[in-house]
Scaffold this active site. Structure first.
Site, mmCIF file in Angstrom:
data_model
loop_
_atom_site.group_PDB
_atom_site.id
_atom_site.type_symbol
_atom_site.label_atom_id
_atom_site.label_comp_id
_atom_site.label_asym_id
_atom_site.label_seq_id
_atom_site.Cartn_x
_atom_site.Cartn_y
_atom_site.Cartn_z
ATOM 1 N N GLY A 323 50.842 -22.280 9.000
ATOM 2 C CA GLY A 323 51.908 -22.463 9.973
ATOM 3 C C GLY A 323 53.288 -22.402 9.204
ATOM 4 C CB SER A 324 56.546 -23.314 10.607
ATOM 5 O OG SER A 324 56.547 -22.672 11.533
ATOM 6 C CB THR A 325 54.051 -25.760 5.822
ATOM 7 O OG1 THR A 325 52.881 -25.021 5.985
ATOM 8 C CG2 THR A 325 54.215 -26.954 6.850
#
Length: 672
Positions: A323-325
């Protein structure tokens, strides 16, 4: 006539004399042969036959050595050996086997399975050979059997050592467990053929099995013609296995387990400079002591049927879309390629179009115009769609590999999975299909084909914090039976070869996630306000949201079945101005990273900052949290090896009670 008779008598005498002489000569020959044979056997071959006789009379039997201990970085025991009281049955000493088992069953718990196993074994073995009825008896059970010994003919108590994990589930996936040797495990080592011998089957116990196993001792016993032991002539104890010091901190590990509660999740906490893993939790866990004694069919079915996968070591074996990590890696790929500059802005109206397809931002109304730092802080998807399209998937993949993604990090645990960082060549080779630009956009926000493990995310974060190719490690040193230390060589990680200015801009974005006015994890700031933490939230979808659903209203995570909810992720490091520790949290189907994963990471990092394991020296009271040897004694009827350590409860009431790890309270129906 008289002369004729005299002649015949003389002939008979001659014949008799010749026969007597022949018989005497034959006897002399036989006696000579016998004497010669006796001389040959008793004089010339005496040494050989003496040796053979001794071998028939004396047996050499192997003695299993004590398995080496596993301890945390401060010497707190994680895996030890405790007394194992076993009840045995000798068939020839009882006239009624079933009657004896009935009497024993009235004193201690004896299942039908135990009874059937004993009856099967006694039919196979000689009458004087003991058969194990039950192992791991408590002190109380052993004492009750001893008191009732006159009424239990054929029953004896035997004492040995058994592997014991005092922290139960807390370290299960890292340490692994020992279990009985199977046919596939036999390698010619005679130790493996000893009845009841255990070897490492998972985790550290498996990876370091040979070092932990030790060297066998020997017992020289005298036996009679049928093999019954008469007496022991000589005993030489074996060398115990090596003691292995882990990088883990027991108190931080317990804290991580505590904050996870009932979540199906994983946490990895590590030192960003040395790579030492301070905590590695896979939740839910399992009791490794159960594998040592042998799981029942019901216990095994319960573990296998659990949809939270308690047998999977999630930090190294779970693969998740980051995801956004993942956005920091995409940003660095674009910065290093020169396709963007930190001050360049991208306008986010809430979506981005590519051909006939529309790619949505998580914020329906959009973020407006955002630069690099703002895009990381607010996790703007449209910004990363745009820069991913400009830089391309292959350059994103090259940057990902620099940060330890897409390949095993080799921490020293079995069954580590590599994750997946897609490239154009990968798709052509595996699917025989071309790469599409829309797939680059999806990869730019850590979705699509991109897969990582929680351990890889922790390594990525540590490298972001330092700019160094730090590698994770789980072991600090090995102590041999002679006391010699085999320390782990210190790391000298290479530079990642990334512009310091570009790294600083990405770190500033991560700082703004926690401390910025519009950061997605503002509530995750540490309790100690003098310490700033940098982080990044992530929410990874596990299902595709249809256009019809978007138009009619996206179904909330809490309204979906558990397996269709989003994964929640959070990565962070602290202190920001002098990085020391990095943490990665992945909560399966937990929902939003900011709402679920970030608070968990905050609690762990708060404890880490308080304890500061890289710099602290444990106090004597802290070392009493668990005894140096977890073996029971006369004042320790529970068999946990903790008698006389009750004062340790004052060290950390939240984590310890009466010298043992405190059982964790289960959360109520409202969750954790």
């Amino acid at each position: 006539m008289m002369r004729s008779m005299t002649t015949r008598q003389g002939d008979r005498a001659k014949v008799f004399s010749r026969r007597a002489i022949g018989l005497a000569a034959g006897k002399a020959a036989l006696i000579s042969a016998l004497v010669g044979r006796m001389y040959y056997l008793q004089v010339l071959e005496s040494d050989r036959y003496k040796t053979l006789a001794e071998e028939n009379r004396i047996n050499i039997r192997l003695l299993p050595p004590p398995r080496g201990r596993l301890v945390d970085r401060f010497g707190v025991p994680l895996a030890v050996n405790k007394q194992n009281f076993r009840v045995l049955l000798v068939r020839e000493q009882t006239k009624d086997i079933e009657g004896t088992l009935d009497a024993l069953g009235r004193i201690i718990a004896l299942s039908d399975h135990d009874r059937q196993k004993v009856l099967k074994e006694v039919s196979r073995k000689r009458g004087f050979v003991p058969v194990t009825v039950r192992e791991n008896l408590s002190w109380t059970e052993m004492a009750r059997i001893q008191v009732n010994a006159p009424d239990l003919p054929g029953i004896i108590i035997d004492e040995g050592l058994a592997r014991y994990y005092p922290w139960s589930e807390d370290f299960a996936h890292v340490l692994g467990y020992v279990a009985a040797v199977s046919e596939d495990d036999l390698t010619g080592d005679p130790l493996l053929e000893l009845p009841g011998f255990r070897i490492g089957k998972a985790g550290i116990e498996r990876e370091y099995d040979l070092a932990l196993r030790g060297a066998a001792g020997t017992s020289q016993v005298e036996v009679n013609a049928v093999g019954r032991v008469i007496r022991e002539l000589r005993r030489e104890e074996g060398d115990p296995g090596d003691e292995l010091t882990m990088t883990l901190d027991a108190r931080l590990q317990r804290k991580a387990v505590e904050v996870l509660g009932e979540e199906s999740a994983s946490i990895v906490l590590m030192d960003v400079h040395t790579g030492e893993v301070l905590a590695m939790v896979s939740n839910p866990g399992y009791d490794p002591n159960a594998f040592n004694r042998g799981l029942t069919t019901a216990e095994w079915k319960t573990l296998v049927a659990n949809d939270h996968a308690p047998l999977t070591n999630k930090p190294v074996g779970g693969q998740y879309a980051p995801g956004s990590t993942y956005k920091m890696v995409v940003a660095l790929a674009a910065l290093e390629a020169g396709v963007i500059k930190p001050e360049n802005s991208v306008f986010c109206p809430g979506h981005m179009s590519l051909g006939n397809a529309r790619f949505h931002c998580w914020k329906k109304g959009g973020h407006g115009s955002v630069n690099l730092v703002e895009a990381i802080a607010q996790s703007c998807d449209v910004y990363f769609y745009e820069i991913a399209k400009r830089v391309g998937v292959d350059r994103i993949a090259e940057m990902s590999h620099r940060f330890g993604l897409g390949k095993p990090v080799d921490v020293g645990l079995p069954h580590e999975r590599p994750g997946l960082i897609p490239t154009t060549a990968w798709k052509r080779a595996t699917m025989d299909q071309p790469w599409h630009k829309g797939e680059t956009l999806v990869a730019g926000i850590g979705q699509g084909y991109v897969l990582t493990t929680p351990l890889q995310l922790a390594v990525m974060t540590a490298r972001l914090a330092t700019g160094l190719a730090v590698r994770p490690v789980l072991t600090r040193q090995i102590v041999g039976p002679d006391g010699n230390l085999l320390p782990r060589p210190a790391q000298t990680p290479d530079q990642l070869g990334i512009s310091r200015q570009n790294m600083e801009m990405v770190r500033l974005g991560m700082l703004s996630v926690v401390h910025g006015d519009r950061g997605t994890a503002r509530k995750a700031a540490l309790e100690d306000k003098t310490i700033q933490m940098a982080g990044k939230t992530g929410t990874a979808q596990v299902r595709r949201i249809t256009m019809t659903e978007r138009q009619g209203g996206v179904i909330k995570n809490e309204d979906l079945p558990w397996k269709y909810r989003d994964h929640a992720l959070f990565v962070c490091y602290a202190p920001y101005d002098s990085p020391r520790y990095a943490c990665a949290v992945v909560v399966e189907h937990g929902g939003g990273g900011s709402a679920v994963a970030a608070p968990i990471a905050k609690a762990v990092m708060d404890e880490c900052m308080r304890l500061d394991p890289a710099r602290r020296t444990p106090t004597a009271e802290e070392m009493l949290a668990l005894p140096p040897e977890a073996e029971p004694g006369p004042d320790d009827p529970t068999g946990t090896g903790t008698a006389g350590t009750g004062e340790a409860a004052a060290v950390e009431p939240a984590l310890f009670e009466n010298g043992l790890p405190r059982p964790l309270a289960k959360p109520d129906a409202t969750g954790t």
